[in-house]
Design a protein around this motif. Structure first.
Motif, mmCIF file in Angstrom:
data_model
loop_
_atom_site.group_PDB
_atom_site.id
_atom_site.type_symbol
_atom_site.label_atom_id
_atom_site.label_comp_id
_atom_site.label_asym_id
_atom_site.label_seq_id
_atom_site.Cartn_x
_atom_site.Cartn_y
_atom_site.Cartn_z
ATOM 1 N N THR A 12 -7.137 11.734 0.294
ATOM 2 C CA THR A 12 -5.973 12.473 -0.205
ATOM 3 C C THR A 12 -6.219 13.969 -0.185
ATOM 4 O OG1 THR A 12 -5.310 10.593 -1.572
ATOM 5 C CG2 THR A 12 -4.406 12.738 -2.175
ATOM 6 N N LEU B 161 -5.961 15.359 3.427
ATOM 7 C CA LEU B 161 -4.687 15.285 4.146
ATOM 8 C C LEU B 161 -3.997 16.640 4.135
ATOM 9 C CD1 LEU B 161 -3.451 11.836 2.846
ATOM 10 C CD2 LEU B 161 -3.815 12.448 5.258
ATOM 11 N N ASP C 73 1.820 16.877 3.232
ATOM 12 C CA ASP C 73 2.036 15.469 3.547
ATOM 13 C C ASP C 73 3.080 14.893 2.588
ATOM 14 O OD1 ASP C 73 0.403 13.090 5.149
ATOM 15 O OD2 ASP C 73 1.451 12.398 3.346
ATOM 16 N N PRO D 138 0.983 11.475 0.307
ATOM 17 C CA PRO D 138 -0.461 11.407 0.530
ATOM 18 C C PRO D 138 -1.104 10.113 0.025
ATOM 19 C CG PRO D 138 0.092 13.130 -1.054
ATOM 20 C CD PRO D 138 1.375 12.603 -0.520
#
Length: 177
Positions: free
Chosen positions: A131, A134, A138, A141
């Protein structure tokens, strides 16, 4: 005494990475730690507590290895994050860790509580790690992290089964629209 105990744990972690944890017994672990099996029980209380300490140390090692191999910055895309984690997880350097990870999962599946607890902790840490890596924007996530983790786990299993080609094909098409 805490430093001596920590040094023993690190020596046993190195032993487990080389020989696996599935058949870990006190005498070989004691030899690796430079002590006797009786002293291991003295320091750790029981074989289960000893194994739990080794598993906790392996969890930390896995996280440190990931952090050392990937920049602290976020990936530009889900695909880049997946590619980075796949390259690390499937590397020759990580193969001993992945082999032990599969042994931890097998023991958890057999109902061994220490392995089940550590397995859950490792999964939670991996989801958090993914997470954080990312892209900042995003849209979901948590869902992306779950998908990436499942893909990586599947790829590692396929690698260990001698079918990395199937994993390569799946990973190449992941997140394609």
């Amino acid at each position: 005494m805490a430093q001596a105990k920590q040094a023993m744990v690190q020596a046993m972690v190195a032993h487990v990475l080389q020989h696996g944890i599935a058949d870990a017994s006190l005498r070989p672990l004691a030899r690796a730690a430079g002590t006797s099996d009786r002293m291991l029980i003295y320091h750790f209380g029981s074989k289960q507590a000893l194994i739990a300490e080794i598993l906790i140390a392996l969890t930390a090692l896995f996280g440190q290895t990931l952090d050392a191999q990937v920049s602290a910055s976020r990936a530009a895309s889900r695909t880049e994050c997946l590619s980075q984690l796949a390259a690390i997880s499937r590397s020759a350097q990580m193969r001993p860790v992945m082999r032990v990870w599969m042994q931890i999962l097998a023991a958890a599946a057999a109902g061994e509580s220490a392995h089940l607890d550590v397995g859950g902790t490792i999964v939670a840490q991996l989801l958090d790690w993914i997470t954080v890596h990312l892209p900042q924007d995003d849209p979901d996530p948590a869902a992306a992290a779950r998908t990436i983790l499942v893909m990586i786990e599947g790829a590692v299993v396929l690698d260990l089964a001698g079918r990395g080609d199937v994993a390569d094909a799946a990973l190449a098409g992941a997140f394609a629209r």
